[in-house]
Motif scaffolding. Sequence first.
Motif, PDB file in Angstrom:
ATOM      1  N   ASN A  91       0.805  -1.225   0.000  1.00 15.87           N
ATOM      2  CA  ASN A  91       0.000   0.000   0.000  1.00 15.87           C
ATOM      3  C   ASN A  91       0.835   1.270   0.000  1.00 15.87           C
ATOM      4  O   ASN A  91       0.443   2.271  -0.577  1.00 15.87           O
ATOM      5  CB  ASN A  91      -0.939   0.001   1.214  1.00 15.87           C
ATOM      6  CG  ASN A  91      -1.981   1.085   1.120  1.00 15.87           C
ATOM      7  OD1 ASN A  91      -2.469   1.388   0.050  1.00 15.87           O
ATOM      8  ND2 ASN A  91      -2.305   1.688   2.245  1.00 15.87           N
ATOM      9  N   GLU A  92       1.985   1.252   0.646  1.00 16.58           N
ATOM     10  CA  GLU A  92       2.809   2.461   0.722  1.00 16.58           C
ATOM     11  C   GLU A  92       3.937   2.443  -0.284  1.00 16.58           C
ATOM     12  O   GLU A  92       4.182   3.426  -0.986  1.00 16.58           O
ATOM     13  CB  GLU A  92       3.368   2.617   2.138  1.00 16.58           C
ATOM     14  CG  GLU A  92       4.140   3.899   2.350  1.00 16.58           C
ATOM     15  CD  GLU A  92       4.471   4.124   3.817  1.00 16.58           C
ATOM     16  OE1 GLU A  92       5.490   4.775   4.102  1.00 16.58           O
ATOM     17  OE2 GLU A  92       3.704   3.666   4.679  1.00 16.58           O
TER      18      GLU A  92
ATOM     19  N   TYR B 206      -0.562   8.677  -1.972  1.00 15.06           N
ATOM     20  CA  TYR B 206       0.355   8.649  -0.835  1.00 15.06           C
ATOM     21  C   TYR B 206      -0.040   9.718   0.183  1.00 15.06           C
ATOM     22  O   TYR B 206       0.056   9.512   1.399  1.00 15.06           O
ATOM     23  CB  TYR B 206       1.789   8.872  -1.311  1.00 15.06           C
ATOM     24  CG  TYR B 206       2.831   8.529  -0.270  1.00 15.06           C
ATOM     25  CD1 TYR B 206       2.740   7.349   0.462  1.00 15.06           C
ATOM     26  CD2 TYR B 206       3.910   9.367  -0.014  1.00 15.06           C
ATOM     27  CE1 TYR B 206       3.695   7.010   1.403  1.00 15.06           C
ATOM     28  CE2 TYR B 206       4.864   9.049   0.929  1.00 15.06           C
ATOM     29  CZ  TYR B 206       4.755   7.872   1.641  1.00 15.06           C
ATOM     30  OH  TYR B 206       5.693   7.541   2.587  1.00 15.06           O
TER      31      TYR B 206
ATOM     32  N   ILE C   8      -2.701   8.276   2.343  1.00 14.19           N
ATOM     33  CA  ILE C   8      -2.132   7.356   3.339  1.00 14.19           C
ATOM     34  C   ILE C   8      -1.571   8.150   4.515  1.00 14.19           C
ATOM     35  O   ILE C   8      -1.801   7.818   5.688  1.00 14.19           O
ATOM     36  CB  ILE C   8      -1.042   6.472   2.701  1.00 14.19           C
ATOM     37  CG1 ILE C   8      -1.662   5.499   1.693  1.00 14.19           C
ATOM     38  CG2 ILE C   8      -0.273   5.704   3.768  1.00 14.19           C
ATOM     39  CD1 ILE C   8      -0.649   4.740   0.874  1.00 14.19           C
ATOM     40  N   LEU C   9      -0.825   9.217   4.216  1.00 17.83           N
ATOM     41  CA  LEU C   9      -0.246  10.047   5.274  1.00 17.83           C
ATOM     42  C   LEU C   9      -1.335  10.716   6.105  1.00 17.83           C
ATOM     43  O   LEU C   9      -1.226  10.820   7.331  1.00 17.83           O
ATOM     44  CB  LEU C   9       0.669  11.105   4.649  1.00 17.83           C
ATOM     45  CG  LEU C   9       1.963  10.590   4.010  1.00 17.83           C
ATOM     46  CD1 LEU C   9       2.658  11.700   3.238  1.00 17.83           C
ATOM     47  CD2 LEU C   9       2.901  10.011   5.060  1.00 17.83           C
TER      48      LEU C   9
ATOM     49  N   ASP D 229      -4.413   9.623   6.614  1.00  9.62           N
ATOM     50  CA  ASP D 229      -5.040   8.601   7.452  1.00  9.62           C
ATOM     51  C   ASP D 229      -4.166   8.254   8.655  1.00  9.62           C
ATOM     52  O   ASP D 229      -4.672   7.873   9.711  1.00  9.62           O
ATOM     53  CB  ASP D 229      -5.321   7.336   6.628  1.00  9.62           C
ATOM     54  CG  ASP D 229      -6.401   7.564   5.578  1.00  9.62           C
ATOM     55  OD1 ASP D 229      -7.156   8.546   5.713  1.00  9.62           O
ATOM     56  OD2 ASP D 229      -6.473   6.776   4.616  1.00  9.62           O
ATOM     57  N   ARG D 230      -2.858   8.386   8.462  1.00  4.15           N
ATOM     58  CA  ARG D 230      -1.915   8.055   9.525  1.00  4.15           C
ATOM     59  C   ARG D 230      -1.766   9.203  10.533  1.00  4.15           C
ATOM     60  O   ARG D 230      -1.212   9.025  11.614  1.00  4.15           O
ATOM     61  CB  ARG D 230      -0.558   7.717   8.902  1.00  4.15           C
ATOM     62  CG  ARG D 230       0.448   7.076   9.853  1.00  4.15           C
ATOM     63  CD  ARG D 230       1.795   6.981   9.202  1.00  4.15           C
ATOM     64  NE  ARG D 230       1.773   6.069   8.078  1.00  4.15           N
ATOM     65  CZ  ARG D 230       2.677   6.061   7.114  1.00  4.15           C
ATOM     66  NH1 ARG D 230       3.656   6.943   7.120  1.00  4.15           N
ATOM     67  NH2 ARG D 230       2.593   5.194   6.134  1.00  4.15           N
ATOM     68  N   GLY D 231      -2.246  10.387  10.160  1.00  2.00           N
ATOM     69  CA  GLY D 231      -2.141  11.541  11.041  1.00  2.00           C
ATOM     70  C   GLY D 231      -0.997  12.471  10.717  1.00  2.00           C
ATOM     71  O   GLY D 231      -0.815  13.492  11.390  1.00  2.00           O
ATOM     72  N   ASN D 232      -0.224  12.175   9.664  1.00  2.00           N
ATOM     73  CA  ASN D 232       0.874  13.054   9.238  1.00  2.00           C
ATOM     74  C   ASN D 232       0.302  14.127   8.307  1.00  2.00           C
ATOM     75  O   ASN D 232       0.510  14.116   7.091  1.00  2.00           O
ATOM     76  CB  ASN D 232       1.962  12.255   8.519  1.00  2.00           C
ATOM     77  CG  ASN D 232       2.567  11.185   9.407  1.00  2.00           C
ATOM     78  OD1 ASN D 232       2.393  11.213  10.624  1.00  2.00           O
ATOM     79  ND2 ASN D 232       3.271  10.251   8.821  1.00  2.00           N
TER      80      ASN D 232
ATOM     81  N   THR E 291      -7.793  17.717   4.726  1.00  2.00           N
ATOM     82  CA  THR E 291      -6.636  17.836   5.618  1.00  2.00           C
ATOM     83  C   THR E 291      -6.567  19.232   6.235  1.00  2.00           C
ATOM     84  O   THR E 291      -6.250  19.384   7.423  1.00  2.00           O
ATOM     85  CB  THR E 291      -5.339  17.539   4.841  1.00  2.00           C
ATOM     86  OG1 THR E 291      -5.458  16.260   4.197  1.00  2.00           O
ATOM     87  CG2 THR E 291      -4.146  17.500   5.777  1.00  2.00           C
TER      88      THR E 291
END
Length: 687
Positions: A386-387, A407, A410-411, A413-416, A444
């Motif tokens: 996925n990454e 990407y 993904i970031l 969703d991860r909180g970044n 975001t």
Amino acid sequence: MWFAAMGMIAMVLLAFWPALKNGFIWDDDLLLTDNVLIKLPDGLRYLWFSTAPIDYFPLTYSTFWVEWRLWGMNATGYHLTNILLHAANAVLLWRVLLRLKIPAAWLGAALFAVHPVNVASVSWIAERKNTLALLFFLLSVWWWLKSESESGKPGRAAGDHYALSLAAFVLSLLSKTAGVMLPFILLGLAWWRGGIQRADIRRVIPFFGVAFVMGLITIWFQYHRALEADFQHRSFFARLPLTGYAAWFYLGKAFWPLNLSPVYAGWPVDPHSVIAYLPGVLLVGLLIVLWWYRGTWGRPLFFALGGFLLALFPVLGFLEVNFQQFSWVADHWQYFSLPFVTTLVGAGLYKLSQRKAWALPGRCAMVGIVAACMVLTWQQAKVYNNETIWSDAIKKNPQCWVAYNNYGQILADRGNLEEALADFRLALKYHPGLRYAILGLSSTLLQLNKVEEAIPWLLEIERNHPHDLHNRFNLGTAYLETGKPQQAIEQYQAALTLPSEKISGHAISLPLAQGKKEDKYLMGNIQRKLGFAHLMTGQKEEALKDFLTSFELQPDSAAAHYQAALLLGAKHDLQGARRHLRESVRLKPDLLEAINGLAWSLATDAQADAPDKLEAIRLARQAGEMTGYKNAGVLDTLAAACAQGDNFQEAVNYAEQALALAGADKNLAAEIQGRLELYQRKMAYRE
């Protein structure tokens, strides 16, 4: 025979072993994990007999439907199925080549089995359609060859094998229409085996009929379901020169499979330039030369190149395909054409090794090429996670907007969030106006509380995509947070009235009720937010209706239950208010307002029984502990609960503390003073 087959299967398992650790990538959610049809008990009915799916690949979808009940969200099971299907395809290819008396049949099939280009089809769950379709494609060829008489003369068909061949072709097209060129390839096999006879043409006519019907169905689905609203169409004239570039690209990757990428960079081809047509002209010229020498050395080369191009024809660019919005070429599009190249290479290496001077080098080349392919496949299989799939795509294609966008998600969703913003901005740099990047960027920004900065982006999506459900929700939320409840109400109401078949980005097109079911959580969230917006405008009746409706769709919002309780309490619906207060506390045990509210309701109820009185004291003490007994409102509730339990001395003590904490709040202080006087007279306060 069994030893050779098992050896090939073992090679496939070894080369693709890293794929078993991979998860879901890219459009795996669209076709599988977020596809409501896969999860519906009667989903097979929609998959086979409706226009609901994004593509008409019912057999592939059916395998997902079955496996979802076996593996669920465990990606390993799906990956293992894909790998085993690919291994079966390699063994089948070997058996077909043996029947055609192709030299080094096992080597040609083994090269296909471990070729790195095939990673895109085998390690990507959504590309099950490739591995499954090729299985039935090869079975169709196998039974077609068996349907011929033992003498090898075409046209003398054994009825059962011919029927099986036609049935397998139908199943292949129901898996994916990539094998639609099979009728032409079958005629090519007849030419290879001695010449095309009238009987061959008669036998292949039903195959052409099936291919024509399934081709039309696929084109309809592609233009009505798969192609997105913002797909950038190109005229046939603009696409034509690119077909030559694509053909040479695929040949290059088949012979030299290095620098493979999930998404390749585009080519700046000017259709008005004569030079742009040079690759296509050279390709046609090569075919003419090979045809000219078809009686000698040109025959195998013409057959291999002709079959290779026939298998690629649907994706060379003559027709528009949704994936072309990301890249003009793709490794997974070469899965059906690659066997023609690996067979040619295997036969060539074998012929080379038969010469005395080249015997040892030829054998070493056989082993070396297979081993090199296995190593490259092992490495490439690790990419399809996925990454890493997006970081690899960006590394090889620095302007890959889809990679930056995905990407970034993904970031996010991860909180970044700050890193996600940077990737969304890069996606928009290389694809201005990209809806998904704008949606990700605005979402975001909202999470970062940069609401004012998000609104212009949200308005841009609204102008271009008024049916985007998520954007309507985000825009409404932005208005709500900036104190514009009326504009928020307009957005939320527009979102709730969108017909599901028109919602932008939907993977399926279902009847309205089912479409609403798919977005059940989001619809509930919108309805809840609408309730808060109505509260801000003073429309309490509308707000209550919104909250109660939201619970049918999204019952897990503690804040909404609390607001509903307040509104019901104002309507003197005591039981209804308590029901929602209890639900609010259940969902969020530390929600002070709900705990204190429920304690107050029980503490001031003249009809409260003994259990209610005990619960009131327990909840009030819990609220007191949560606030360190320093909150005037909480101590006021605790005093009322103690009085309800006939403990008037404690009630007086807590009321006096509450009065002291009320300070400058004269209204609260006056109310507490009035209740304090009741407690001093040993009377409980009732509402």
